[in-house]
Design a protein around this motif. Sequence first.
Motif, PDB file in Angstrom:
ATOM      1  N   ILE A  79       3.476  -6.980   6.240  1.00 14.34           N
ATOM      2  CA  ILE A  79       3.635  -7.908   5.104  1.00 14.34           C
ATOM      3  C   ILE A  79       2.437  -7.800   4.164  1.00 14.34           C
ATOM      4  O   ILE A  79       2.603  -7.816   2.938  1.00 14.34           O
ATOM      5  CB  ILE A  79       3.862  -9.355   5.603  1.00 14.34           C
ATOM      6  N   ASP A  80       1.250  -7.666   4.742  1.00 17.16           N
ATOM      7  CA  ASP A  80       0.053  -7.473   3.897  1.00 17.16           C
ATOM      8  C   ASP A  80       0.244  -6.265   2.973  1.00 17.16           C
ATOM      9  O   ASP A  80      -0.119  -6.292   1.797  1.00 17.16           O
ATOM     10  CB  ASP A  80      -1.194  -7.234   4.769  1.00 17.16           C
ATOM     11  N   PHE A  81       0.842  -5.205   3.539  1.00 16.30           N
ATOM     12  CA  PHE A  81       1.091  -3.988   2.749  1.00 16.30           C
ATOM     13  C   PHE A  81       2.099  -4.268   1.628  1.00 16.30           C
ATOM     14  O   PHE A  81       1.877  -3.885   0.474  1.00 16.30           O
ATOM     15  CB  PHE A  81       1.605  -2.874   3.666  1.00 16.30           C
ATOM     16  N   TYR A  82       3.196  -4.940   1.981  1.00 17.48           N
ATOM     17  CA  TYR A  82       4.230  -5.215   0.976  1.00 17.48           C
ATOM     18  C   TYR A  82       3.716  -6.068  -0.186  1.00 17.48           C
ATOM     19  O   TYR A  82       4.165  -5.911  -1.318  1.00 17.48           O
ATOM     20  CB  TYR A  82       5.414  -5.956   1.615  1.00 17.48           C
ATOM     21  N   ILE A  83       2.809  -6.999   0.104  1.00 18.19           N
ATOM     22  CA  ILE A  83       2.438  -7.969  -0.941  1.00 18.19           C
ATOM     23  C   ILE A  83       1.152  -7.607  -1.682  1.00 18.19           C
ATOM     24  O   ILE A  83       0.779  -8.282  -2.628  1.00 18.19           O
ATOM     25  CB  ILE A  83       2.335  -9.416  -0.373  1.00 18.19           C
ATOM     26  N   LYS A  84       0.476  -6.550  -1.259  1.00 17.25           N
ATOM     27  CA  LYS A  84      -0.757  -6.218  -1.972  1.00 17.25           C
ATOM     28  C   LYS A  84      -0.433  -5.684  -3.375  1.00 17.25           C
ATOM     29  O   LYS A  84       0.638  -5.086  -3.583  1.00 17.25           O
ATOM     30  CB  LYS A  84      -1.636  -5.257  -1.181  1.00 17.25           C
ATOM     31  N   PRO A  85      -1.312  -5.902  -4.334  1.00 17.08           N
ATOM     32  CA  PRO A  85      -1.029  -5.525  -5.724  1.00 17.08           C
ATOM     33  C   PRO A  85      -0.636  -4.059  -5.877  1.00 17.08           C
ATOM     34  O   PRO A  85       0.226  -3.719  -6.687  1.00 17.08           O
ATOM     35  CB  PRO A  85      -2.349  -5.810  -6.454  1.00 17.08           C
ATOM     36  N   GLN A  86      -1.243  -3.193  -5.070  1.00 16.31           N
ATOM     37  CA  GLN A  86      -0.974  -1.758  -5.193  1.00 16.31           C
ATOM     38  C   GLN A  86       0.449  -1.392  -4.761  1.00 16.31           C
ATOM     39  O   GLN A  86       0.892  -0.271  -4.979  1.00 16.31           O
ATOM     40  CB  GLN A  86      -1.982  -0.955  -4.345  1.00 16.31           C
ATOM     41  N   SER A  87       1.169  -2.334  -4.133  1.00 21.37           N
ATOM     42  CA  SER A  87       2.526  -2.038  -3.647  1.00 21.37           C
ATOM     43  C   SER A  87       3.601  -2.403  -4.667  1.00 21.37           C
ATOM     44  O   SER A  87       4.766  -2.570  -4.294  1.00 21.37           O
ATOM     45  CB  SER A  87       2.778  -2.792  -2.332  1.00 21.37           C
ATOM     46  N   GLN A  88       3.229  -2.484  -5.931  1.00 17.31           N
ATOM     47  CA  GLN A  88       4.212  -2.877  -6.947  1.00 17.31           C
ATOM     48  C   GLN A  88       5.329  -1.848  -7.126  1.00 17.31           C
ATOM     49  O   GLN A  88       6.352  -2.146  -7.732  1.00 17.31           O
ATOM     50  CB  GLN A  88       3.525  -3.183  -8.287  1.00 17.31           C
ATOM     51  N   PHE A  89       5.149  -0.627  -6.566  1.00 13.04           N
ATOM     52  CA  PHE A  89       6.170   0.420  -6.678  1.00 13.04           C
ATOM     53  C   PHE A  89       6.985   0.552  -5.384  1.00 13.04           C
ATOM     54  O   PHE A  89       7.790   1.460  -5.241  1.00 13.04           O
ATOM     55  CB  PHE A  89       5.482   1.746  -7.015  1.00 13.04           C
ATOM     56  N   ILE A  90       6.736  -0.362  -4.430  1.00 14.39           N
ATOM     57  CA  ILE A  90       7.433  -0.319  -3.133  1.00 14.39           C
ATOM     58  C   ILE A  90       8.503  -1.401  -3.147  1.00 14.39           C
ATOM     59  O   ILE A  90       8.193  -2.590  -3.125  1.00 14.39           O
ATOM     60  CB  ILE A  90       6.460  -0.621  -1.962  1.00 14.39           C
ATOM     61  N   THR A  91       9.771  -1.029  -3.177  1.00 10.35           N
ATOM     62  CA  THR A  91      10.834  -2.040  -3.146  1.00 10.35           C
ATOM     63  C   THR A  91      12.093  -1.479  -2.506  1.00 10.35           C
ATOM     64  O   THR A  91      12.287  -0.261  -2.456  1.00 10.35           O
ATOM     65  CB  THR A  91      11.111  -2.598  -4.561  1.00 10.35           C
ATOM     66  N   GLY A  92      12.915  -2.375  -1.970  1.00  6.90           N
ATOM     67  CA  GLY A  92      14.174  -1.978  -1.334  1.00  6.90           C
ATOM     68  C   GLY A  92      13.983  -1.279   0.002  1.00  6.90           C
ATOM     69  O   GLY A  92      14.874  -0.592   0.483  1.00  6.90           O
ATOM     70  N   GLN A  93      12.819  -1.457   0.616  1.00  2.83           N
ATOM     71  CA  GLN A  93      12.512  -0.742   1.856  1.00  2.83           C
ATOM     72  C   GLN A  93      12.717  -1.627   3.087  1.00  2.83           C
ATOM     73  O   GLN A  93      12.466  -2.818   3.054  1.00  2.83           O
ATOM     74  CB  GLN A  93      11.065  -0.238   1.835  1.00  2.83           C
ATOM     75  N   ILE A  94      13.173  -0.970   4.157  1.00  2.00           N
ATOM     76  CA  ILE A  94      13.309  -1.647   5.458  1.00  2.00           C
ATOM     77  C   ILE A  94      12.361  -0.927   6.410  1.00  2.00           C
ATOM     78  O   ILE A  94      12.527   0.277   6.635  1.00  2.00           O
ATOM     79  CB  ILE A  94      14.747  -1.518   6.024  1.00  2.00           C
ATOM     80  N   LEU A  95      11.378  -1.622   6.926  1.00  2.00           N
ATOM     81  CA  LEU A  95      10.406  -0.976   7.811  1.00  2.00           C
ATOM     82  C   LEU A  95      10.522  -1.566   9.220  1.00  2.00           C
ATOM     83  O   LEU A  95      10.283  -2.750   9.425  1.00  2.00           O
ATOM     84  CB  LEU A  95       8.994  -1.185   7.252  1.00  2.00           C
ATOM     85  N   TYR A  96      10.934  -0.704  10.166  1.00  2.00           N
ATOM     86  CA  TYR A  96      11.043  -1.150  11.561  1.00  2.00           C
ATOM     87  C   TYR A  96       9.755  -0.824  12.300  1.00  2.00           C
ATOM     88  O   TYR A  96       9.211   0.274  12.148  1.00  2.00           O
ATOM     89  CB  TYR A  96      12.202  -0.445  12.266  1.00  2.00           C
ATOM     90  N   LEU A  97       9.327  -1.758  13.115  1.00  2.00           N
ATOM     91  CA  LEU A  97       8.152  -1.501  13.955  1.00  2.00           C
ATOM     92  C   LEU A  97       8.558  -0.652  15.167  1.00  2.00           C
ATOM     93  O   LEU A  97       9.737  -0.588  15.516  1.00  2.00           O
ATOM     94  CB  LEU A  97       7.556  -2.827  14.436  1.00  2.00           C
ATOM     95  N   GLY A  98       7.602  -0.034  15.771  1.00  2.00           N
ATOM     96  CA  GLY A  98       7.815   0.592  17.078  1.00  2.00           C
ATOM     97  C   GLY A  98       8.436   1.975  17.076  1.00  2.00           C
ATOM     98  O   GLY A  98       8.527   2.619  18.126  1.00  2.00           O
ATOM     99  N   GLY A  99       8.924   2.439  15.926  1.00  2.00           N
ATOM    100  CA  GLY A  99       9.512   3.780  15.879  1.00  2.00           C
ATOM    101  C   GLY A  99      10.963   3.786  16.299  1.00  2.00           C
ATOM    102  O   GLY A  99      11.314   4.211  17.409  1.00  2.00           O
ATOM    103  N   ILE A 100      11.807   3.291  15.429  1.00  2.00           N
ATOM    104  CA  ILE A 100      13.258   3.255  15.687  1.00  2.00           C
ATOM    105  C   ILE A 100      13.937   4.389  14.918  1.00  2.00           C
ATOM    106  O   ILE A 100      13.735   4.506  13.720  1.00  2.00           O
ATOM    107  CB  ILE A 100      13.853   1.894  15.251  1.00  2.00           C
TER     108      ILE A 100
END
Lengths: 98, 229
Positions: B208-229
């Motif tokens: 979540i920190d990654f998604y909301i940081k200012p530099q992530s303004q070009f990151i959208t519509g992504q689904i990130l699963y933990l653990g390697g699915i």
Amino acid sequence: MPLNEIYNIVYESIDQFNEINERNLEKSPDTVLFGAGGHLESIELVTLIIEIEDNIDDQLDHCISIVSEKAMSQSVSPFQTIETLVNYIQLIITEGDN
Amino acid sequence: MIILITGSSRGIGRYLAEHYLSQGHIVFGCSRSTINNYHKNYSHTPLDVADEKAVKKLFSSIRKKHHKLDVLINNAGIASMNHLLLTPVKTLEKIMQTNFTGTFLFCREAAKLMKKANTGRIVNFTTVAKPLNLEGEAIYAASKAAVESLTKISAKEFAPLGITVNAIGPTPIDTDLIKNVPEMKMQQLIAKQAIAKKGSFEDVSNVIDFYIKPQSQFITGQILYLGGI
């Protein structure tokens, strides 16, 4: 709720809308908003509706949803003209069903 | 930043609230239960996330107080493990109401508020149960599949408004959500991950920190699963 009070809020919202979007939407009951001959694109209509909802909340303390199933099922679309929109807002505030 | 977290009375939601409060942010939280206010920058509203009137009132209060919302974290969710043949319609309705209707309502109202500033971050919660198609989790996984579609399509619709919408899919984490899942079932599930272990609250906040940081303004519509699915 007197109609003129709602007109005032809608016109105030149009002022804000015009300023933010550099538009010149006319403040008249006959102004066609959306649909055939409408002056607004769908995203612009959404912007105006949000301004109106917020101003009604601020000034009349009514937390309303203008876009609803009820709005969609009206025989005359509330979003056709400023007059139909104002009449619809009066209806939902009076009924208190939001 | 002004951050709104649903389901913030316990578990991951409570951890996230404390995580962002410790960084000096203002956090609004909500859950069905009432909790004692534990921080000067935290406000809690007891509500059902699928109650449209209550949700609109919450956003109204945030707008009147701060005139903006920077981040929405749609964490509230419920699960129910059961074979499809043993699943009552009421269970399905409850899960869809909380997991999907709630996420939808908060996305919609947040976008209205974020639109004014032409910027905002929305983070939704999905689950590894969805890509893994886990037996016994048909309704829960289906509700999260709906959240994933909502995430991807709202990312497109909200992009012109300067709002990003992404989702995180945690692995099992020790919370109330999985407390009734038998340990053997849990081990079978974890074995399907590339990194075969339970996740932690920190793993979630990292994404979540990654998604909301200012530099992530070009990151959208992504689904990130933990653990390697």
